[in-house]
Design a protein around this motif. Structure first.
Motif, short mmCIF file in Angstrom:
data_model
loop_
_atom_site.label_atom_id
_atom_site.label_comp_id
_atom_site.label_asym_id
_atom_site.label_seq_id
_atom_site.Cartn_x
_atom_site.Cartn_y
_atom_site.Cartn_z
N LEU A 6 56.62 7.59 -33.34
CA LEU A 6 57.18 8.94 -33.30
C LEU A 6 57.66 9.28 -31.90
O LEU A 6 57.12 8.78 -30.91
N LYS A 8 58.66 12.37 -29.13
CA LYS A 8 58.43 13.78 -28.81
C LYS A 8 59.76 14.50 -28.63
O LYS A 8 60.63 14.05 -27.90
N THR A 10 61.57 18.80 -28.90
CA THR A 10 61.25 20.22 -28.78
C THR A 10 61.81 20.98 -29.98
O THR A 10 62.99 20.87 -30.30
N ASP A 97 56.25 21.85 -28.98
CA ASP A 97 56.36 20.39 -29.07
C ASP A 97 56.34 19.96 -30.53
O ASP A 97 55.57 20.50 -31.33
N THR A 98 57.13 18.96 -30.87
CA THR A 98 57.00 18.34 -32.18
C THR A 98 57.38 16.87 -32.04
O THR A 98 57.92 16.45 -31.02
N TYR A 99 57.04 16.10 -33.05
CA TYR A 99 57.30 14.66 -33.01
C TYR A 99 58.12 14.29 -34.24
O TYR A 99 57.88 14.84 -35.33
N VAL A 100 59.09 13.40 -34.07
CA VAL A 100 59.93 12.99 -35.19
C VAL A 100 59.96 11.48 -35.27
O VAL A 100 59.70 10.78 -34.29
N SER A 101 60.31 10.98 -36.45
CA SER A 101 60.34 9.53 -36.63
C SER A 101 61.70 8.92 -36.35
O SER A 101 61.80 7.73 -36.11
N MET C 93 61.51 15.13 -40.99
CA MET C 93 60.09 15.45 -40.92
C MET C 93 59.74 15.77 -39.47
O MET C 93 60.24 15.14 -38.55
N VAL C 95 56.31 16.45 -37.01
CA VAL C 95 54.87 16.23 -36.92
C VAL C 95 54.33 16.98 -35.70
O VAL C 95 54.85 16.79 -34.59
N SER C 96 53.35 17.84 -35.88
CA SER C 96 52.85 18.67 -34.78
C SER C 96 51.33 18.75 -34.80
O SER C 96 50.71 18.61 -35.85
#
Lengths: 107, 107, 107
Positions: A6, A8, A10, A97-101, C93, C95-96
């Protein structure tokens, strides 16, 4: 948090009146966001109008929630555009913060 | 994450039945939240009722998502009020970090 | 962030077409998520279709936002299932990190 695979990014969420929603979306686009998600059925109180003294506590405004996700290099230009727009319109913005694939979708 | 000009706040999201939504909003207000955002068109399963054995997996309840953002000093009082309310009503709450550009709107 | 009495969990938000929403919910269930929240009234652009060249900038798709919260041990299996599904369907998607007061509801 660290998840394998994943990236990081925003997440920027803007709660705005329907009338100002077009301007916010245009701003997302010109700041280089590759897309957005929009939620209707949004109402709110306080953060969005209370400070202008126009709303009582049960007097909710009809609003829209716009969400975009961008890479680090686009955050500052986007915020720089949103600040004056939101100051005028009594909208609010949340930055997280968010995470994406698939980061290439957001660049 | 650190963004120039942004202030760290706490976002509290509550998924609750329409029937309990008024009580949650009142709790936001008495805990000193300056406003909230409410989303309709929300349904859900499991987190919100499964544990009471009342819902099958495709049997979704009609719910509301309430979001508020507060400064650090208001988080504990707000959570203290929400916990017993949600325990009774099978609602759930998510607490996250978020950043805002005008912290005075949320204090 | 550290709040007394809260447990760190992972929030997974999926924006998907109505047509694929059932598959995503099934995937949540088989990966061991104990529930989900679904938001309708969602539209979007770009992240969700732009890359397939099918949408103009004002041509929004009707979508659904599905949210689930799981403990650490369920994150990787869930993401492993979502990746191929979203690659096919042009969903996205996010993810947080999030914190909850009753972690047993999500396990």
């Amino acid at each position: 948090m660290s998840h394998d695979g994943l990236s990081k990014m925003t997440k920027i969420e803007v709660v705005t009146s329907g009338a100002d929603s077009h301007a916010v979306r245009e701003l997302f686009r010109t700041a280089g966001a590759t897309g957005f998600t929009s939620l209707s059925g949004v109402s709110g109180l306080g953060h969005h109008g209370y400070h202008q003294g126009r709303l009582l506590f049960n007097d909710q405004a009809t609003l829209e929630l716009l969400i975009t996700v961008v890479g680090d290099e686009k955050v500052e230009p986007l915020l720089a555009g949103l600040r004056p727009l939101l100051a005028e319109s009594s909208g609010v913005m949340f930055v997280s913060d968010t995470y994406v694939s698939r980061p290439e979708y957001f660049r």
